[in-house]
Design a protein around this motif. Structure first.
Motif, mmCIF file in Angstrom:
data_model
loop_
_atom_site.group_PDB
_atom_site.id
_atom_site.type_symbol
_atom_site.label_atom_id
_atom_site.label_comp_id
_atom_site.label_asym_id
_atom_site.label_seq_id
_atom_site.Cartn_x
_atom_site.Cartn_y
_atom_site.Cartn_z
ATOM 1 N N SER A 44 0.848 -1.199 0.000
ATOM 2 C CA SER A 44 0.000 0.000 0.000
ATOM 3 C C SER A 44 0.880 1.244 0.000
ATOM 4 C CB SER A 44 -0.887 0.032 1.252
ATOM 5 O OG SER A 44 -1.568 -1.185 1.413
ATOM 6 N N TYR A 133 -1.188 -11.060 2.723
ATOM 7 C CA TYR A 133 -1.300 -9.671 3.164
ATOM 8 C C TYR A 133 -2.763 -9.402 3.524
ATOM 9 C CZ TYR A 133 -0.967 -4.478 2.812
ATOM 10 O OH TYR A 133 -1.015 -3.123 3.042
ATOM 11 N N ILE A 135 -5.356 -6.981 5.235
ATOM 12 C CA ILE A 135 -5.575 -5.590 5.652
ATOM 13 C C ILE A 135 -7.056 -5.258 5.493
ATOM 14 C CG2 ILE A 135 -4.679 -4.798 3.382
ATOM 15 C CD1 ILE A 135 -3.632 -2.236 4.966
ATOM 16 N N LEU A 138 -8.887 -1.819 4.623
ATOM 17 C CA LEU A 138 -8.852 -1.298 3.254
ATOM 18 C C LEU A 138 -9.503 -2.236 2.238
ATOM 19 C CD1 LEU A 138 -5.338 0.437 2.989
ATOM 20 C CD2 LEU A 138 -7.575 1.482 3.328
ATOM 21 N N THR A 163 -2.367 -6.699 9.222
ATOM 22 C CA THR A 163 -2.608 -5.269 9.430
ATOM 23 C C THR A 163 -4.033 -5.086 9.929
ATOM 24 O OG1 THR A 163 -1.044 -4.800 7.652
ATOM 25 C CG2 THR A 163 -2.403 -2.967 8.383
ATOM 26 N N PHE A 186 0.428 -2.683 11.738
ATOM 27 C CA PHE A 186 0.110 -1.326 12.196
ATOM 28 C C PHE A 186 1.213 -0.832 13.117
ATOM 29 C CE2 PHE A 186 -4.669 -1.569 11.310
ATOM 30 C CZ PHE A 186 -4.638 -0.516 10.413
ATOM 31 N N ASP A 187 1.936 0.165 12.663
ATOM 32 C CA ASP A 187 3.088 0.688 13.400
ATOM 33 C C ASP A 187 2.673 1.206 14.784
ATOM 34 O OD1 ASP A 187 3.447 0.444 10.696
ATOM 35 O OD2 ASP A 187 4.548 2.315 10.431
ATOM 36 N N GLU A 188 1.457 1.786 14.840
ATOM 37 C CA GLU A 188 1.000 2.379 16.100
ATOM 38 C C GLU A 188 0.624 1.333 17.138
ATOM 39 O OE1 GLU A 188 -0.132 2.382 13.016
ATOM 40 O OE2 GLU A 188 -1.749 3.850 12.835
ATOM 41 N N ILE A 202 6.047 -4.903 9.620
ATOM 42 C CA ILE A 202 6.238 -4.260 8.317
ATOM 43 C C ILE A 202 5.442 -2.966 8.355
ATOM 44 C CG2 ILE A 202 5.787 -4.428 5.830
ATOM 45 C CD1 ILE A 202 5.766 -7.559 6.240
ATOM 46 N N GLY A 203 6.104 -1.822 8.133
ATOM 47 C CA GLY A 203 5.330 -0.587 8.261
ATOM 48 C C GLY A 203 5.852 0.567 7.431
ATOM 49 N N SER A 204 4.925 1.484 7.153
ATOM 50 C CA SER A 204 5.266 2.644 6.327
ATOM 51 C C SER A 204 6.127 3.650 7.077
ATOM 52 C CB SER A 204 3.986 3.331 5.859
ATOM 53 O OG SER A 204 3.268 3.830 6.981
ATOM 54 N N ILE A 239 3.290 9.412 14.624
ATOM 55 C CA ILE A 239 2.347 8.832 13.657
ATOM 56 C C ILE A 239 1.067 9.669 13.575
ATOM 57 C CG2 ILE A 239 0.878 6.821 13.147
ATOM 58 C CD1 ILE A 239 3.110 5.030 14.223
#
Ligand code: MN9
Length: 289
Positions: A44, A133, A135, A138, A163, A186-188, A202-204, A239
């Protein structure tokens, strides 16, 4: 394959064309400065669902060429065009990607039999590893433990990029498949995911916050929860500010402010960032990173 992966950002020029040099610079920053264990390419964050097949291939090619064998590489090849997914899967496999990943097919509300056939087709045609994957926020596609199990029983389906914030499901999946790879998406929510035993994340935001994420990951694994929480709160303040300012473009602007030349723009229909928001992005970079 365990550890922390950046969901790689891709640089595009003003017209939406791939900026190869800028993309290479982002790869280098992730390897040399963020010290990531791997890169997740074509997700994404890579704006993958908005770009043409030939560009997707070129991205896989230049990332591999830049990273060589220095870190693990996962190619996200999923698409609701299964023929494209297979073509991309073969391409990335030939380039030497360590694993493929594919988003659950979305939009048409495919039933589980169709979803299963999608994964089996990619895996059987490419003979490469596959990370599901998932998510749901989305794609609208939710899978339960039994359905994950029907996919994970295939030797080549080695794990899940999870995610979602459903930690009950994550715990049930962890227990049911102790030998498969689970990545938090989710990084948060890195701390709670690591506490439940994920193998990596795995994160943006890790394109710019990778070092903080590593601390959260390590502290949590060592049981130092107070320390991990402090870092997670710090990360979540970043974030929150990034999400408010426009996720991918803000991270690109932070990269530029850190000396990553030509980190570029996002592709339409994502909108162009305003001068004011560029300033906010720089401020986030200056104050927190
Ligand atoms: O795949 C990323 N998801 C999206 C992972 O970009 C949609 C996450 O890393 C989020 O960007 C991040 C911020 O919400 O957790």
């Amino acid at each position: 394959m365990k550890g922390l992966y950046s969901a790689l950002l891709i640089s595009f020029d003003e017209k939406g064309n791939l900026d190869e040099k800028g993309t290479r610079n982002i790869v280098r920053y992730n390897i040399d400065v963020m010290k990531m264990d791997g890169l997740y390419v074509g997700g994404s964050t890579g704006e993958n669902f908005m770009i043409p097949t030939e560009t997707k291939k070129r991205i896989f090619e230049i990332v591999k060429d830049e990273a060589k064998d220095s870190i693990k590489l996962i190619a996200q090849v999923g698409s609701i065009d299964l023929y494209e997914a297979v073509e991309l899967g073969k391409y990335a496999t030939e380039l030497g990607y360590d694993s493929l990943s594919a988003v659950t097919p979305f939009y048409y509300k495919f039933d589980f039999e169709e979803i299963k056939n999608y994964y089996m087709t990619i895996v059987n045609e490419t003979n490469n590893n596959m990370i599901i994957y998932s998510i749901p926020f989305l794609t609208g596609v939710n899978m339960n433990v039994e359905q994950f199990g029907e996919l994970l029983c295939h030797d080549k389906i080695i794990g899940i990029k999870f995610t979602a914030g459903d930690f009950y499901l994550l715990e049930r999946v962890r227990k049911a498949f102790p030998d498969k790879l689970l990545f938090a998406g989710f990084d948060e929510m890195l701390l709670p995911a690591v506490s439940l035993g994920v193998d990596g994340a795995i994160g943006s935001t890790y394109n710019v916050t990778g070092k903080i994420a590593k601390e959260i990951f390590n502290y949590t694994k060592e049981g130092k929860i107070a320390e991990a929480r402090e870092k997670q709160t710090y990360l979540n303040d970043i974030i929150e500010a990034v999400l408010k300012n426009g996720l991918y473009q803000t991270i690109k602007e932070i990269l530029k402010s850190k000396g990553v030349e030509a980190a570029g723009n996002c592709r339409l229909p994502m909108k162009k960032i305003s001068a004011e928001k560029i300033e906010i992005a720089k401020e986030i970079g200056r104050n927190f990173l």
